[in-house]
Design a protein around this motif. Structure first.
Motif, PDB file in Angstrom:
ATOM      1  N   ALA A 772       4.171   4.557  13.356  1.00 35.05           N
ATOM      2  CA  ALA A 772       4.213   2.995  13.683  1.00 35.05           C
ATOM      3  C   ALA A 772       5.465   2.127  13.298  1.00 35.05           C
ATOM      4  N   LYS A 773       5.889   2.273  12.196  1.00 37.99           N
ATOM      5  CA  LYS A 773       7.036   1.531  11.721  1.00 37.99           C
ATOM      6  C   LYS A 773       8.488   2.049  12.533  1.00 37.99           C
ATOM      7  N   LYS A 774       8.528   3.475  12.636  1.00 37.38           N
ATOM      8  CA  LYS A 774       9.712   4.053  13.358  1.00 37.38           C
ATOM      9  C   LYS A 774       9.948   3.425  14.852  1.00 37.38           C
ATOM     10  N   TYR A 775       8.791   3.445  15.537  1.00 37.90           N
ATOM     11  CA  TYR A 775       8.869   2.827  16.787  1.00 37.90           C
ATOM     12  C   TYR A 775       8.467   1.569  17.106  1.00 37.90           C
ATOM     13  N   GLU A 780      -0.070  -3.007  12.643  1.00 29.35           N
ATOM     14  CA  GLU A 780      -1.199  -3.972  12.268  1.00 29.35           C
ATOM     15  C   GLU A 780      -2.532  -2.906  12.377  1.00 29.35           C
ATOM     16  N   GLU A 781      -2.717  -2.405  13.575  1.00 30.86           N
ATOM     17  CA  GLU A 781      -3.794  -1.555  13.995  1.00 30.86           C
ATOM     18  C   GLU A 781      -3.987  -0.360  12.829  1.00 30.86           C
ATOM     19  N   LYS A 795     -13.330   3.169  -1.676  1.00 29.86           N
ATOM     20  CA  LYS A 795     -12.346   2.768  -2.402  1.00 29.86           C
ATOM     21  C   LYS A 795     -12.323   1.198  -2.445  1.00 29.86           C
ATOM     22  N   SER A 796     -12.194   0.640  -3.639  1.00 31.63           N
ATOM     23  CA  SER A 796     -11.909  -0.991  -3.803  1.00 31.63           C
ATOM     24  C   SER A 796     -10.768  -1.526  -3.400  1.00 31.63           C
ATOM     25  N   GLU A 797      -9.617  -0.797  -3.608  1.00 36.93           N
ATOM     26  CA  GLU A 797      -8.381  -1.239  -3.158  1.00 36.93           C
ATOM     27  C   GLU A 797      -7.507  -0.295  -2.577  1.00 36.93           C
ATOM     28  N   GLU A 798      -6.399  -0.277  -1.950  1.00 37.56           N
ATOM     29  CA  GLU A 798      -5.528   0.344  -1.647  1.00 37.56           C
ATOM     30  C   GLU A 798      -4.485   0.913  -2.418  1.00 37.56           C
ATOM     31  N   THR A 799      -4.041   2.318  -2.486  1.00 36.31           N
ATOM     32  CA  THR A 799      -3.357   2.700  -3.837  1.00 36.31           C
ATOM     33  C   THR A 799      -1.901   3.109  -3.172  1.00 36.31           C
ATOM     34  N   ASP A 800      -1.880   3.361  -1.905  1.00 32.77           N
ATOM     35  CA  ASP A 800      -0.586   3.730  -1.314  1.00 32.77           C
ATOM     36  C   ASP A 800       0.182   2.855  -1.131  1.00 32.77           C
ATOM     37  N   LYS A 801       1.394   3.093  -1.643  1.00 34.08           N
ATOM     38  CA  LYS A 801       2.511   1.910  -1.856  1.00 34.08           C
ATOM     39  C   LYS A 801       3.046   1.605  -0.587  1.00 34.08           C
ATOM     40  N   ALA A 802       3.167   2.351   0.392  1.00 39.39           N
ATOM     41  CA  ALA A 802       3.681   1.847   1.742  1.00 39.39           C
ATOM     42  C   ALA A 802       2.723   1.205   2.559  1.00 39.39           C
ATOM     43  N   PHE A 803       1.287   1.450   2.318  1.00 39.79           N
ATOM     44  CA  PHE A 803       0.225   0.475   2.985  1.00 39.79           C
ATOM     45  C   PHE A 803       0.098  -0.778   2.244  1.00 39.79           C
ATOM     46  N   GLU A 805       2.637  -2.627   0.964  1.00 42.11           N
ATOM     47  CA  GLU A 805       3.684  -3.308   1.290  1.00 42.11           C
ATOM     48  C   GLU A 805       3.650  -3.572   2.829  1.00 42.11           C
ATOM     49  N   ALA A 806       2.959  -2.464   3.799  1.00 45.23           N
ATOM     50  CA  ALA A 806       2.860  -3.089   5.206  1.00 45.23           C
ATOM     51  C   ALA A 806       1.713  -4.086   5.250  1.00 45.23           C
ATOM     52  N   ALA A 807       0.707  -4.039   4.485  1.00 44.66           N
ATOM     53  CA  ALA A 807      -0.346  -5.001   4.620  1.00 44.66           C
ATOM     54  C   ALA A 807      -0.006  -6.338   3.957  1.00 44.66           C
TER      55      ALA A 807
END
Length: 813
Positions: A772-775, A780-781, A795-803, A805-807
């Motif tokens: 999604a980022k590349k293209y 958002e989807e 899961k109460s909260e996002e743990t992935d750093k990339a997600f 930052e995107a959020a």
């Protein structure tokens, strides 16, 4: 199969006891006796030329054992072999051993033990010498006679034998006797020995064959026994088999036979233990046995001064309606059982090995390779010069045959007898010919697979280069153009498998080659052979465009002892303890793994007895070798090979009618297996109609609905790969090379979005976000779908750093 036994000379050459015999590299026999004389014999076609005196030993030397350095030693690390004149070792009762040259000259004498040395054996690559003696010590020596290791024990060690080496761990196993027990130890000090009670009385002899990894032992309880490398008994003779103790025992180098010696008795046995021939002669006890390098002759040292010779004859080879019998050292008979014809062939040299298949009989002698077309005997025969006297394996496939010898492997064409360009050189791949077995090398029309003995979890590949018409070594699995030297690691890391490979086999048909292998846990895996630049890179029209190196090895079944591919279709037969299983379409694991159980046909094999082994798979006949050495055929459904043939010709309608002809009510297992195989074949061949019909017949309604949806899709090819689980191949069909290329073609936006959706459906969230980022689309989807997934997962909260930052960026907007 039997032995033709003869003695030479009629009056014993030795005066009194003959202690030991051994064959040299050119199949001459050397004998030693208590008369301090060493004689050289030349045995050929039941005639032994007058024995010549090789050397005389000093009066204090009474020999106990003699062993020549294996002729293929020096292939791995052979520098020392060239520098040394040593050809054989001779042990004696005074505790010393002598390293001798070919002419009998003693190059070095080593004071090794206190008391008699009872056995002295070179290991299988000739790099180490093991001795044992009355003092209860086992010592490991270098080739030059330097002490490397010592093991002190409580009892005299009467017998000692080397096992297979583990090149990856730089260690080697050996077996020795301790009174009534056998012990397996290793040159690696940290390895715990395996000990078990093997006989009811003192064990006198033991031998271990690296080709079949079996141990055979004999003792004063008048029994001989066969063991596996874990100490489990495979065969035990009855006490009535022999009237006296077993005084000698020896494996043939090819691992198919062993010989047993006792008082006035010489017995030939199948590798599983049953007796095949018994010879009674007035020769006293046979205290030592030795086989020639080509496994065609055995010699024994008798207590009455005779040297006893035996030739193995009446060895049979079968293929379809043809049978070949080696009726004499230089004679063979070819029989057509349908027409009732027999053709006798008298050859110029002693026969070393033979193989029958693909309408040809291949015979290797001391000087030639003979190619006989069994359908046109005398018309299309060929004779090729061959100077190697060591040829333990002949491999055959549809287009060529291969001969394994001491230095490598040569490949030849059937129709002309010409050698193919490019050979397998064992020096280049650090392989010793002594350890290669029919289970660890396999041949197909365009591929050769060899077990990597430096790392026994790997397989080495050679491929046929269509451009240059020669065999080349496949050096790199990921980027062959880069010219790397990495071998092919078949271990599926995702499944936690990290076991040594014990057996392998290449499939024989289709454009994409696959290798099946059995690991040390007796599990069977299937792996696609890596592609190479000259094979014609797959473009999606043959089913799998993924790099074979990226496909994981997939487990097919467990607890398997042997296997074989069908010669006319890619059908695999595997042997279990109480039955064998036929996998009608093994490639199903790369298409739809859920269908694998349905493609299996189980055949009861209880009639085959203990330890049966699959030796071949010709047409609809699975050839099974029983524990008594006999081979019988067991038929399977004839529809399986016909189905493969129809699919190969793209006759999908006829394939459906074939499956319909087998009643689901009367033969539910067979019918389900055929339909499941057709379903997988159709998906792989991207025939939606046949796939829907096949899935519907086995009541896989969800798959039918998925196929109906694919039929309406604008990206059918990508969707079919996605259905097979080949997500990388599906992405290749949907994604442009770069974001700039996508911007230049606005119509590609739907393809990109579908590729992102595929990854989300497989919960490959990181990959979906990266695309999604590349293209620059659907970011958002992807973030919202990941948030939904987290809530459903608790899961109460996002743990992935990339997600994260995107959020955050989306909220900032």
């Amino acid at each position: 199969m039997k032995l033709k036994v003869f003695e030479f000379p009629s009056q014993p050459k030795h005066k009194g006891f003959v202690g030991c015999v051994a064959w040299n590299s050119v199949n001459e026999l050397v004998s030693c006796g208590d008369d301090h004389k060493v004689f050289l014999f030349k045995a050929e076609e039941h005639l032994v030329h007058d024995a010549t005196a090789l050397t005389n030993l000093s009066e204090e030397i009474f020999p106990t054992d003699i062993h020549f350095i294996p002729k293929t030693s020096g292939v791995v690390g052979g520098a020392s072999a060239k520098a040394s004149k040593v050809e054989f070792v001779l042990t004696a009762t005074n505790g010393s051993f002598m390293l001798c040259a070919k002419n009998g000259t003693v190059e070095k004498t080593v004071e090794a033990h206190r008391g008699a040395i009872l056995a002295g054996r070179w290991n299988h690559d000739g790099s180490a010498l093991g001795t044992c003696g009355e003092d209860g010590e086992i010592k490991i020596w270098s080739k030059s006679g330097m002490l490397r290791n010592k093991l002190q024990l409580n009892f005299p060690v009467y017998t000692f034998a080397w096992g297979a080496s583990n090149e990856s761990e730089q260690s080697q196993q050996f077996v020795y006797s301790q009174n009534k027990e056998l012990v397996i130890a290793s040159t690696k000090p940290s390895t715990a020995p395996v000990r078990w009670k093997a006989h009811e009385a003192l064990i006198l002899k033991v031998d271990w064959n690296p080709m079949n990894n079996l141990i055979v032992s004999g003792g004063e309880d008048r029994k001989y026994k066969v063991w596996d490398s874990y100490g489990r008994v495979i065969f035990s003779s009855s006490p009535q088999s022999h009237d006296h103790p077993i005084t000698s025992i020896a494996w043939s180098p090819d691992g198919t036979l062993f010989a047993v010696g006792s008082y006035n008795t010489l017995r030939l046995c199948d590798k599983n233990g049953p007796s095949m021939c018994l010879e009674k002669r007035e020769m006293g006890s046979v205290f030592n046995l030795a086989w020639s390098n080509d496994s065609t002759q055995v010699a024994g040292a008798s207590a009455l001064g005779h040297v006893v010779f035996g030739n193995v004859v009446d060895k049979k080879y079968q293929w379809k309606n043809y049978e070949a019998i080696i009726s004499g050292p230089k004679e063979l008979t070819i029989i057509d059982v349908i027409n009732g014809t027999q053709t006798r062939k008298d050859l110029n040299d002693r026969i070393i090995n033979a193989a029958l298949g693909h309408n040809h009989l291949i015979v290797v002698t001391m000087s030639f390779i003979y190619i006989f077309n069994v359908q046109a005997l005398g018309v299309k025969d060929h004779q090729i010069n061959f100077t190697e006297s060591f040829a333990p394996i002949i491999g055959m496939c549809e287009k060529y045959f291969a001969v394994v010898h001491s230095r490598g492997i040569n490949m030849y064409f059937y129709d002309t007898g010409k050698q193919m360009k490019g050979t397998v050189d064992f020096k280049n791949i650090n392989v010793n010919a002594n350890v290669i077995t029919p289970k660890t090398v396999s041949f197909a029309n365009d591929t050769i697979a060899i077990k990597d003995y430096k790392n026994e979890k790997n397989i080495l590949f050679y491929y046929w280069d269509n451009i240059n018409s020669q065999w080349n070594y496949l050096k790199n699995t990921d980027d062959h153009a880069a010219g790397g030297k990495k071998s092919v690691d078949l271990v599926d890391a995702s499944q936690g498998r990290n076991q040594e490979i014990v057996s392998l086999a290449l499939d024989q048909h289709g454009s994409g080659r696959h290798v099946a292998y059995i690991d040390k846990n007796n599990d069977v895996y299937l792996k696609a052979v890596p592609k190479h630049s000259s094979s014609g890179a797959t473009t999606g029209k043959s089913g799998s465009v993924q790099s074979a190196a990226n496909q994981q090895a997939v487990k097919l079944t467990s607890m398997v002892s042997s296997m074989a591919w069908c010669d006319s279709a890619n059908i695999l037969a595997v042997m279990h303890d109480s039955h064998f299983t036929v996998i009608l379409f093994p490639n199903v694991v790369f298409v739809d793994r859920d269908l694998l159980p349905m493609t299996l046909l189980n055949v009861d094999s209880s009639e085959f007895g203990k330890n049966p082994m699959i030796t071949g798979f010709v047409g609809n006949q699975v050839m099974v070798r029983k524990s008594d050495g006999t081979t019988i055929g067991r038929g399977i459904t004839p529809y399986a090979t016909v189905l493969h043939s129809l699919v190969k010709k793209n006759k999908w309608g006829e394939a459906e009618r074939l499956c319909n002809s087998v009643s689901m009510e009367q033969f539910p297992e067979e019918a389900s297996a055929l339909w499941a195989s057709l379903a997988a074949m159709a998906v792989q061949g991207r025939n939606l109609n046949a796939a829907q019909a096949a899935y519907a017949s086995i009541m896989e309604i969800d798959k039918v609905e998925a196929l109906q949806s694919i039929a309406k899709s604008a990206f059918q090819e990508a969707e079919m790969f996605f259905l097979q689980g080949l997500i990388s191949a599906a992405e290749d069909r949907l994604l442009p090379a770069t974001a700039a290329a996508a911007a230049a073609k606005p119509d590609d936006s739907k393809k990109i979005k579908r590729a992102i959706e595929m990854n989300m459906e497989l919960f490959r969230w990181k990959r979906a976000l990266d695309l999604a980022k590349k293209y620059g689309t659907s970011v958002e989807e992807v973030v919202k779908e990941k948030e939904k997934y987290n809530r459903h997962s608790g899961k109460s909260e996002e743990t992935d750093k990339a997600f994260k930052e995107a959020a955050a960026k989306l909220k900032a907007k």
